[in-house]
Design an enzyme around this catalytic site. Structure first.
Site, PDB file in Angstrom:
ATOM      1  N   MET A  57     100.348  36.828  56.972  1.00  0.00           N
ATOM      2  CA  MET A  57     101.154  36.604  58.346  1.00  0.00           C
ATOM      3  C   MET A  57     100.793  35.424  58.912  1.00  0.00           C
ATOM      4  O   MET A  57     100.921  35.419  60.328  1.00  0.00           O
ATOM      5  CB  MET A  57     100.696  37.982  58.790  1.00  0.00           C
ATOM      6  CG  MET A  57     101.169  39.197  58.224  1.00  0.00           C
ATOM      7  SD  MET A  57     101.415  40.556  59.330  1.00  0.00           S
ATOM      8  CE  MET A  57      99.612  40.901  60.179  1.00  0.00           C
ATOM      9  N   GLY A  58     100.325  34.565  58.173  1.00  0.00           N
ATOM     10  CA  GLY A  58      99.946  33.212  58.668  1.00  0.00           C
ATOM     11  C   GLY A  58      98.564  33.316  59.722  1.00  0.00           C
ATOM     12  O   GLY A  58      97.849  34.058  59.457  1.00  0.00           O
ATOM     13  N   GLU A  86      89.999  30.476  55.958  1.00  0.00           N
ATOM     14  CA  GLU A  86      89.371  30.392  54.592  1.00  0.00           C
ATOM     15  C   GLU A  86      89.525  31.500  53.852  1.00  0.00           C
ATOM     16  O   GLU A  86      89.733  31.354  52.498  1.00  0.00           O
ATOM     17  CB  GLU A  86      87.756  29.932  54.585  1.00  0.00           C
ATOM     18  CG  GLU A  86      87.532  28.729  55.133  1.00  0.00           C
ATOM     19  CD  GLU A  86      88.092  27.576  54.322  1.00  0.00           C
ATOM     20  OE1 GLU A  86      88.181  27.768  53.029  1.00  0.00           O
ATOM     21  OE2 GLU A  86      88.542  26.576  54.787  1.00  0.00           O
ATOM     22  N   HIS A 136      92.317  33.410  53.709  1.00  0.00           N
ATOM     23  CA  HIS A 136      93.672  33.181  52.891  1.00  0.00           C
ATOM     24  C   HIS A 136      93.662  32.259  51.709  1.00  0.00           C
ATOM     25  O   HIS A 136      94.285  32.098  50.795  1.00  0.00           O
ATOM     26  CB  HIS A 136      94.679  32.792  53.834  1.00  0.00           C
ATOM     27  CG  HIS A 136      94.979  33.651  55.020  1.00  0.00           C
ATOM     28  ND1 HIS A 136      94.775  33.740  56.332  1.00  0.00           N
ATOM     29  CD2 HIS A 136      95.562  34.834  55.020  1.00  0.00           C
ATOM     30  CE1 HIS A 136      94.975  34.369  57.280  1.00  0.00           C
ATOM     31  NE2 HIS A 136      95.475  35.615  56.307  1.00  0.00           N
ATOM     32  N   GLN A 169     105.462  46.559  60.265  1.00  0.00           N
ATOM     33  CA  GLN A 169     104.181  47.336  59.960  1.00  0.00           C
ATOM     34  C   GLN A 169     103.382  47.538  61.379  1.00  0.00           C
ATOM     35  O   GLN A 169     102.198  47.569  60.957  1.00  0.00           O
ATOM     36  CB  GLN A 169     103.381  46.552  58.753  1.00  0.00           C
ATOM     37  CG  GLN A 169     102.840  44.749  59.462  1.00  0.00           C
ATOM     38  CD  GLN A 169     102.402  44.238  57.977  1.00  0.00           C
ATOM     39  OE1 GLN A 169     103.220  43.694  57.158  1.00  0.00           O
ATOM     40  NE2 GLN A 169     101.299  44.073  58.008  1.00  0.00           N
ATOM     41  N   ASP A 173      91.534  43.871  53.184  1.00  0.00           N
ATOM     42  CA  ASP A 173      92.394  45.285  53.492  1.00  0.00           C
ATOM     43  C   ASP A 173      92.461  46.041  52.167  1.00  0.00           C
ATOM     44  O   ASP A 173      93.446  45.975  51.342  1.00  0.00           O
ATOM     45  CB  ASP A 173      93.621  44.548  53.755  1.00  0.00           C
ATOM     46  CG  ASP A 173      93.781  43.670  55.012  1.00  0.00           C
ATOM     47  OD1 ASP A 173      93.831  44.100  56.099  1.00  0.00           O
ATOM     48  OD2 ASP A 173      93.669  42.138  54.562  1.00  0.00           O
ATOM     49  N   GLN A 224      95.332  48.487  51.782  1.00  0.00           N
ATOM     50  CA  GLN A 224      96.572  47.896  51.271  1.00  0.00           C
ATOM     51  C   GLN A 224      96.529  47.346  49.828  1.00  0.00           C
ATOM     52  O   GLN A 224      97.497  47.721  49.155  1.00  0.00           O
ATOM     53  CB  GLN A 224      96.648  46.583  52.355  1.00  0.00           C
ATOM     54  CG  GLN A 224      97.628  45.654  51.931  1.00  0.00           C
ATOM     55  CD  GLN A 224      97.783  44.661  52.794  1.00  0.00           C
ATOM     56  OE1 GLN A 224      98.411  44.774  53.912  1.00  0.00           O
ATOM     57  NE2 GLN A 224      97.438  43.424  52.458  1.00  0.00           N
ATOM     58  N   VAL A 283      86.086  36.809  52.092  1.00  0.00           N
ATOM     59  CA  VAL A 283      85.396  35.682  52.565  1.00  0.00           C
ATOM     60  C   VAL A 283      84.934  36.042  54.112  1.00  0.00           C
ATOM     61  O   VAL A 283      85.399  36.376  54.924  1.00  0.00           O
ATOM     62  CB  VAL A 283      86.283  34.447  52.652  1.00  0.00           C
ATOM     63  CG1 VAL A 283      85.594  33.410  53.009  1.00  0.00           C
ATOM     64  CG2 VAL A 283      86.841  34.056  51.050  1.00  0.00           C
TER      65      VAL A 283
HETATM   66  P1  AMP Z   1      97.143  38.829  56.568  1.00  0.00           P
HETATM   67  O1  AMP Z   1      97.572  37.474  56.838  1.00  0.00           O
HETATM   68  O2  AMP Z   1      95.952  39.349  57.537  1.00  0.00           O
HETATM   69  O3  AMP Z   1      98.098  39.750  56.284  1.00  0.00           O
HETATM   70  O4  AMP Z   1      96.451  38.620  55.270  1.00  0.00           O
HETATM   71  C1  AMP Z   1      97.004  38.053  54.177  1.00  0.00           C
HETATM   72  C2  AMP Z   1      96.366  38.222  52.774  1.00  0.00           C
HETATM   73  O5  AMP Z   1      94.843  37.611  53.083  1.00  0.00           O
HETATM   74  C3  AMP Z   1      95.734  39.814  52.430  1.00  0.00           C
HETATM   75  O6  AMP Z   1      95.993  40.012  51.189  1.00  0.00           O
HETATM   76  C4  AMP Z   1      94.416  39.979  53.056  1.00  0.00           C
HETATM   77  O7  AMP Z   1      93.671  40.918  52.569  1.00  0.00           O
HETATM   78  C5  AMP Z   1      93.910  38.592  52.744  1.00  0.00           C
HETATM   79  N1  AMP Z   1      92.805  38.293  53.662  1.00  0.00           N
HETATM   80  C6  AMP Z   1      92.714  38.360  54.994  1.00  0.00           C
HETATM   81  N2  AMP Z   1      91.596  37.927  55.351  1.00  0.00           N
HETATM   82  C7  AMP Z   1      90.711  37.829  54.187  1.00  0.00           C
HETATM   83  C8  AMP Z   1      89.430  37.693  53.948  1.00  0.00           C
HETATM   84  N3  AMP Z   1      88.392  37.437  54.872  1.00  0.00           N
HETATM   85  N4  AMP Z   1      88.856  37.539  52.603  1.00  0.00           N
HETATM   86  C9  AMP Z   1      89.730  37.396  51.954  1.00  0.00           C
HETATM   87  N5  AMP Z   1      91.050  37.865  51.761  1.00  0.00           N
HETATM   88  C10 AMP Z   1      91.517  37.847  52.870  1.00  0.00           C
END
Ligand code: AMP
Length: 285
Positions: A32-33, A37, A39, A63, A152, A155, A178
Site C-alpha cells: 500500500m506504499g 525497509e 517492504h 480493506q 501481517d 494475512q 524487519v
Molecule cells: P502494506 O504496505 O502494509 O500492505 O505491506 C505490504 C507488504 O509488506 C505485506 O506483505 C507486509 O506484510 C509487508 N511488510 C510490512 N511491514 C513489514 C516489516 N516490517 N517486515 C516485513 N514485511 C513487512
C-alpha cells in the site's frame, strides 16, 4: 532497464504478456506504499528469486472499515518510486481505485474461518478486501511468486489458504519481519505516531520477546505466557491492548492450555489513533 510505471490494466496486461512470452519468472510484491525497509526486504527477496519483479502500490479501499484510516493512510508515491528505482525493480503498478473497482463491480473473495479471528474480529470486512484485491492482482499479473511479510502473519496465512483453495499457480513466500533498532516492527503507520507514542511502541515487541524467552526456557502453559506479556503491556497506560493471543502457526486455531505444536503469539494495540500489530513465532530453536 528503466523502471516501468504502470497505471492502467492494459499497460499491466501488456507487460505481463511480454514477460510470459519470454518465459520469465515474475516475483510480485503487493503493497500500500509509504515504503520502508520492511517492504524493501520483500523486493530484494523477489529480485533474488525471480527474473522480473513488479511491485503494486495501491491503498485498497475495500480493506478499510468505515471508521478506519483510509483517508489518512500515508501516501508517498514519488519517493516510493525512487526507492524502487534504486533497487532495480522492473515495474510498479499504481492504479486508481476506479481501475480496480469499476462501476458494476460486485464480486468479492471471502474466507469463512481464519479471517474471523484476531484482526478480523476487530475489522469485519478487512480480509475480504485483502483477498479480493489480491485475487484481482494475481489474475492480472500471474506471478510465479508472491512475497508477503510475516509482519501481517494472519494475512499471510489467509492468502496461502486462498491460493490452495482456488488452485492458484503461484507460490507464496513468507518473509521475516524487519524491525527498527529498538525492536518496533517497521510499518507505514509508524509515521503517524506522536513522539511520546513512538517511545512506547516498542513495548509490543518487548512483551513478545518476554513471552518467547519464557517459552524457550520451558514454559508451555498459555495462561502463564499471557501473564508474562500482559504485565509489560499493561504497565504502559497509553497503550490500549486489543488482543494478545497464542494460536496455531498454520490454521490460526486458538491454543488453550498447553502449547504442543508450532505456535505464534499475536498482539494488537492502539496508541492514540494508530493501530499497531506484531507477532512472534513460538518454536524451539
Ligand atoms: P502494506 O504496505 O502494509 O500492505 O505491506 C505490504 C507488504 O509488506 C505485506 O506483505 C507486509 O506484510 C509487508 N511488510 C510490512 N511491514 C513489514 C516489516 N516490517 N517486515 C516485513 N514485511 C513487512
Amino acid at each position: 532497464m528503466a523502471l516501468e510505471t504502470l497505471v492502467t490494466l492494459e499497460e499491466l496486461k501488456d507487460l505481463r504478456d511480454h514477460w510470459h512470452n519470454a518465459a520469465e519468472s515474475v516475483g510480485f510484491v503487493p503493497t500500500m506504499g509509504a515504503l520502508h525497509e520492511g517492504h524493501l526486504s520483500l523486493v530484494k527477496q523477489a529480485k533474488e528469486a525471480c527474473q522480473r519483479v513488479i511491485v503494486s502500490i495501491f491503498v485498497n479501499p475495500t480493506q478499510f472499515g468505515a471508521n478506519e484510516d483510509f483517508a489518512t493512510y500515508p501516501r508517498s508515491l514519488r519517493s516510493d518510486i525512487e526507492m524502487l528505482k534504486s533497487l532495480d525493480v522492473d515495474a510498479v503498478f499504481s492504479p486508481q481505485a476506479i481501475e480496480i473497482y469499476p462501476a458494476g463491480f460486485q464480486t468479492f473473495v471471502s474466507n469463512s474461518e481464519m479471517s474471523k479471528v484476531l484482526c478480523g474480529a476487530q475489522r469485519p470486512n478487512h480480509f475480504q478486501g485483502v483477498l479480493t484485491v489480491l485475487m484481482k492482482l494475481f489474475q492480472l499479473i500471474n506471478p510465479s511468486m508472491v512475497m508477503l511479510g510475516k509482519k501481517d502473519y494472519q494475512q499471510l496465512r489467509v492468502v496461502e489458504r486462498m491460493v490452495e483453495d482456488f488452485y492458484l499457480p503461484t507460490q507464496i513466500v513468507g518473509c521475516e519481519i524487519v524491525r527498527e533498532q529498538d525492536g518496533l516492527a517497521m510499518s507505514s503507520r509508524n509515521r503517524r505516531l506522536t513522539e511520546e507514542h513512538r517511545r512506547v511502541a516498542p513495548t509490543l515487541y518487548r512483551a513478545l520477546q518476554h513471552i518467547q524467552q519464557s517459552f524457550q526456557s520451558g514454559q508451555r502453559q498459555v495462561a502463564a505466557l499471557y501473564e508474562a506479556g500482559k504485565r509489560q503491556l499493561e504497565a504502559e497506560k497509553a497503550l490500549q491492548l486489543q488482543y494478545l493471543e497464542i494460536r496455531d502457526q498454520k490454521s490460526l486455531e486458538a491454543i488453550d492450555g498447553f502449547i504442543n505444536r508450532p505456535a505464534v503469539c499475536f498482539v494488537a494495540a492502539l496508541l492514540g489513533q494508530v493501530r499497531l500489530i506484531d507477532n512472534i513465532e513460538l518454536e524451539h530453536p
